[in-house]
Design an enzyme around this catalytic site. Structure first.
Site, PDB file in Angstrom:
ATOM      1  N   HIS A  58     -42.130 -30.844  16.271  1.00 57.49           N
ATOM      2  CA  HIS A  58     -43.239 -29.432  16.473  1.00 57.49           C
ATOM      3  C   HIS A  58     -44.265 -29.771  15.433  1.00 57.49           C
ATOM      4  O   HIS A  58     -45.120 -28.630  15.339  1.00 57.49           O
ATOM      5  CB  HIS A  58     -42.537 -28.332  16.423  1.00 57.49           C
ATOM      6  CG  HIS A  58     -41.551 -28.089  14.947  1.00 57.49           C
ATOM      7  ND1 HIS A  58     -40.576 -28.674  14.771  1.00 57.49           N
ATOM      8  CD2 HIS A  58     -42.060 -27.538  13.998  1.00 57.49           C
ATOM      9  CE1 HIS A  58     -40.178 -28.415  13.504  1.00 57.49           C
ATOM     10  NE2 HIS A  58     -41.174 -27.711  13.029  1.00 57.49           N
ATOM     11  N   HIS A  73     -49.244 -27.975  12.453  1.00 60.29           N
ATOM     12  CA  HIS A  73     -48.098 -27.271  13.182  1.00 60.29           C
ATOM     13  C   HIS A  73     -48.379 -27.122  14.591  1.00 60.29           C
ATOM     14  O   HIS A  73     -49.357 -26.296  14.852  1.00 60.29           O
ATOM     15  CB  HIS A  73     -47.714 -26.141  12.367  1.00 60.29           C
ATOM     16  CG  HIS A  73     -46.086 -25.703  12.421  1.00 60.29           C
ATOM     17  ND1 HIS A  73     -45.511 -25.098  13.370  1.00 60.29           N
ATOM     18  CD2 HIS A  73     -45.282 -25.861  11.535  1.00 60.29           C
ATOM     19  CE1 HIS A  73     -44.359 -24.849  13.499  1.00 60.29           C
ATOM     20  NE2 HIS A  73     -43.993 -25.398  11.935  1.00 60.29           N
TER      21      HIS A  73
END
Length: 151
Positions: A58, A73
């Site tokens: 992620h 992110h």
């Protein structure tokens, strides 16, 4: 030293304060911007030329040869997805070029799973004053310049 940071995804550029997480919104990790991604499956690309120094399904950090490190992110609280829905295209330690695919993902699936798909793009170990030429907020393509970082 100047580093040009590119958008990792297509979407709408917004202030970092729009990220629904105080760690990012209050620039605790560093200054940056956020991109509300287009809700279609695709690849997040490297924002700079460099080396993958941190890699999770992620999120990732790319460090330039000059030592500037940029965090991307993919969504907020997406660590809780335990990698489901994310495909790694590179490995930690790999050299990458700006615009090269790093992680495949589907922001719509992230949103359907109850998480925010917004993507913080953060200049690690920087000060707010070191970010210059920040692009006007609004639509961006993956690979468009977001800001320049003066080190």
């Amino acid at each position: 030293m100047t580093t040009r940071v590119l958008s990792p995804v297509k979407g709408v550029l917004a202030p970092i304060t729009e990220v629904p997480d105080p760690v990012f919104a209050e620039a605790m990790v560093g200054p940056g911007v956020a991109v509300h991604p287009e809700l279609t499956a695709g690849d997040a690309v490297s924002p700079v030329d460099g080396t993958i120094v941190t890699l999770h399904p992620h999120a990732f950090v790319v460090a330039t040869a000059e030592g500037a490190a940029v965090l991307v992110h993919l969504g907020i609280d997406t660590v809780k997805l335990q990698g489901e829905g994310f495909t790694l295209h590179v490995a930690k330690g790999d050299a990458v070029r700006a615009g090269q695919p790093v992680i495949g993902w589907d922001p719509a699936a992230v949103q359907e799973g109850g998480k925010s798909p917004i993507c913080p793009v953060v200049a690690l170990d920087a000060t707010a004053e070191s970010l210059v030429d920040v692009r006007e907020f609004g639509p961006v393509e993956a690979g468009d310049a977001l800001f320049t970082w003066q080190r």
